[in-house]
Design an enzyme around this catalytic site. Structure first.
Site, PDB file in Angstrom:
ATOM      1  N   ASP A   1      52.745 -13.949 -60.031  1.00  0.00           N
ATOM      2  CA  ASP A   1      53.668 -13.872 -58.905  1.00  0.00           C
ATOM      3  C   ASP A   1      52.951 -14.180 -57.600  1.00  0.00           C
ATOM      4  O   ASP A   1      53.440 -14.947 -56.765  1.00  0.00           O
ATOM      5  CB  ASP A   1      54.280 -12.468 -58.863  1.00  0.00           C
ATOM      6  CG  ASP A   1      55.600 -12.452 -58.140  1.00  0.00           C
ATOM      7  OD1 ASP A   1      56.016 -11.373 -57.713  1.00  0.00           O
ATOM      8  OD2 ASP A   1      56.200 -13.533 -57.996  1.00  0.00           O
TER       9      ASP A   1
ATOM     10  N   ASP B   1      61.812  -8.409 -60.295  1.00  0.00           N
ATOM     11  CA  ASP B   1      61.066  -7.247 -59.816  1.00  0.00           C
ATOM     12  C   ASP B   1      61.638  -5.961 -60.360  1.00  0.00           C
ATOM     13  O   ASP B   1      60.907  -5.083 -60.832  1.00  0.00           O
ATOM     14  CB  ASP B   1      61.090  -7.213 -58.285  1.00  0.00           C
ATOM     15  CG  ASP B   1      60.441  -8.423 -57.683  1.00  0.00           C
ATOM     16  OD1 ASP B   1      60.916  -8.898 -56.646  1.00  0.00           O
ATOM     17  OD2 ASP B   1      59.452  -8.881 -58.271  1.00  0.00           O
TER      18      ASP B   1
END
Lengths: 393, 142
Positions: A200, A314
């Protein structure tokens, strides 16, 4: 001077409301996953579920008899395969977005939402029914499941829909996918989480990262990215206002006189919604090799009305971390929950400082993993000693 | 159409309006009622009619939950009974449809679960969900 005072006051006024707006769904998602894990995994000492295979266990499936080194190596291989798959899928998404196949992407997103809700939702409901021996008949069950999934697809697919219901369905999708990810083998889960945090970071911040490319393309074209993103309800500053607020995902940087109201009334600058589209998560259902990928978003950004947006990826990986912690003990759950919330707070602060799209995974996941191992290795011993000596319980 | 929000100058004397040369006359009074539950974040009235009608029609495909969502979303329409006559038409019909369907479904489900084997005989075992799941192998995931 006057302005800065006003700016400080107006930020403080609404900061709490905005934070709560994003912390509540994250907490609900994590709580629901922990609940499901506690309800459905009654036998924690059973060997890792051999029946769950997905692309994340394609390279190596863990079994209890391997040595720790073999397990670690296997976990690394699994994570590598998974991250590679996600990178490929994200680049594919970037390519499709570049070629303006937006309709296809939207249809795909609707289809994947339907598959997640119907398939995974149905499986979890069946598991719950089985566990509690709830005497529901199949006709009613099918009708309820059908209703649930179709309305979920509407909620995700249509751009103007009830905010509360859309948010609810996004949280439900996050819970369902996260629960299935907690069924991965243990070592694979932890190494995978760390690998995804690193991925990420790279994908959003590096100039060659796919998510950054996507975000920049979307900004330059002033278009929406069709992906699953949770947007907190925008905080309405002025209740006397009776004009319609257009909630758009993307917004160019415009001079302040024509844009929506944000916290600072004077210079409404970068109300850019920057999102990172990433995680195409292929899930293969047990023996059936049907692959369903979803376009989730990872990362945090600001919506066009100043509302905070958090990618569904997330939600999912925070909940996976907490769910896996729940498989050990509730003490680790508390530790990891606090760590993740703290990480999310840090990320939000950085977001308000840098005003650009940020990866929301790295800080929280790394804090969460560190706290999990600290709690498991050190805290538990301490607390058990205290309890058994009646010092603290 | 994109509408921008702006403060009415006479109500916010503290805020520095140096940058906005767009003086909005309050066309709509502050007592304006929005048709959706989201208020100013939701739909305009014209779009609402379209949405309400579409939800109502789609609900006939065995989707009572869609009717319920329709009622929930347009709750202000139900509360203020004199505003929005067109939307109210569809919303009220959705509410009626939802209640009827729920009554039928609930009565069937309750009969099934309370009646049990005594009422249905061996068919009960064939219809109940956990047996169906076992037979189709759906419940052996964890």
């Amino acid at each position: 001077m006057d302005r800065t005072e006003q700016r400080a006051r107006s930020i403080l006024d609404t900061l709490g409301e905005e934070l709560i707006g994003i912390l509540t769904p994250v907490s609900i998602c994590m709580f629901t996953v922990v609940l499901l894990v506690c309800l459905l995994n009654s036998d924690p000492s059973s060997p890792s579920s051999a029946s769950f295979s997905s692309i994340a266990t394609a390279a190596y499936s863990e079994s209890d008899s391997d040595s720790p080194w073999a397990k670690l190596l296997g976990a690394f291989l699994n994570s590598l395969v998974f991250v590679a798959a996600i990178t490929l899928a994200t680049f594919l998404l970037v390519l499709l977005f570049y070629l303006r196949c937006l309709n296809f992407l939207k249809l795909y997103m609707a289809f994947s939402a339907f598959v997640v809700l119907a398939n995974l939702g149905g499986e979890i409901l069946i598991l719950l029914i089985d566990r509690f021996r709830f005497p529901i008949d199949s006709v009613t069950f099918l009708i309820l499941l059908f209703n649930f999934s179709v309305v979920g697809v509407f909620a995700v697919f249509m751009s103007r829909f009830s905010i509360l219901i859309t948010q609810g369905y996004l949280v439900v999708i996050g819970v369902l996918v996260a629960y299935f990810f907690t069924m991965l083998p243990e070592w694979t889960t932890w190494v995978l989480l760390v690998a995804l945090a690193v991925y990420d970071l790279a994908a959003v911040l590096l100039p060659v990262g796919p998510l950054r490319l996507l975000v920049e393309m979307a900004i330059s074209r002033d278009e929406d990215i069709p992906a699953l993103v949770y947007e907190a309800r925008p905080v309405i500053r002025n209740h006397h206002d009776s004009r319609l607020v257009q909630r758009r995902v993307w917004r160019e940087q415009r001079p302040s006189n024509s844009s929506d109201d944000v916290e600072n009334n004077e210079v409404v600058t970068v109300v850019r919604a920057e999102e990172e589209v990433s995680v195409s998560v292929p899930l293969i259902e047990r023996s059936r090799a049907e692959e369903s990928s979803e376009t989730f978003l990872e990362g945090i950004g600001l919506g066009s009305s100043g509302a905070i947006k958090l990618g569904l990826g997330d939600f999912i990986f925070y909940s996976v971390l907490v769910g896996r912690a729940a498989m050990y003990d509730l003490m680790t759950v508390y530790a990891c929950y606090l760590a993740i919330i703290a990480g999310l707070g840090v990320t939000l602060m950085l977001l308000s400082v840098y005003q650009k799209a940020l990866p929301a995974l790295p800080v929280s996941i790394l804090l969460g993993v560190v706290f999990y191992f600290l709690a498991r290795l050190f805290l538990e011993v301490f607390v058990v000693q205290c309890s058994s000596n009646l010092v603290m319980f | 159409m994109e509408a921008s929000r702006s403060d009415e100058p006479n109500q916010n004397p503290n805020i520095d309006r140096t940058s906005n040369p767009n003086p909005l006359s309050p066309i709509i009074s502050s007592a304006h009622v929005w048709p959706t539950i989201d208020g100013p974040l939701g739909l305009t009235e014209e779009a609402s009619v379209d949405y309400a009608r579409r939800f109502y029609k789609f609900g006939f495909a065995l989707l009572p939950w869609l009717w319920a969502v329709n009622c929930f979303y347009f709750w202000p329409v139900l509360r203020h009974s004199r505003a929005f006559p067109q939307i109210r038409n569809y919303v009220v019909r959705s509410a009626i449809g939802f209640s009827v369907f729920t009554a039928l479904l609930l009565s069937w489900a309750l009969t099934f679960s309370i009646g049990g084997e005594q009422l249905f005989g061996p068919v009960w075992d064939k219809l109940v969900m956990y047996n169906v799941a076992d037979r189709l192998g759906l419940s052996g995931l964890a």
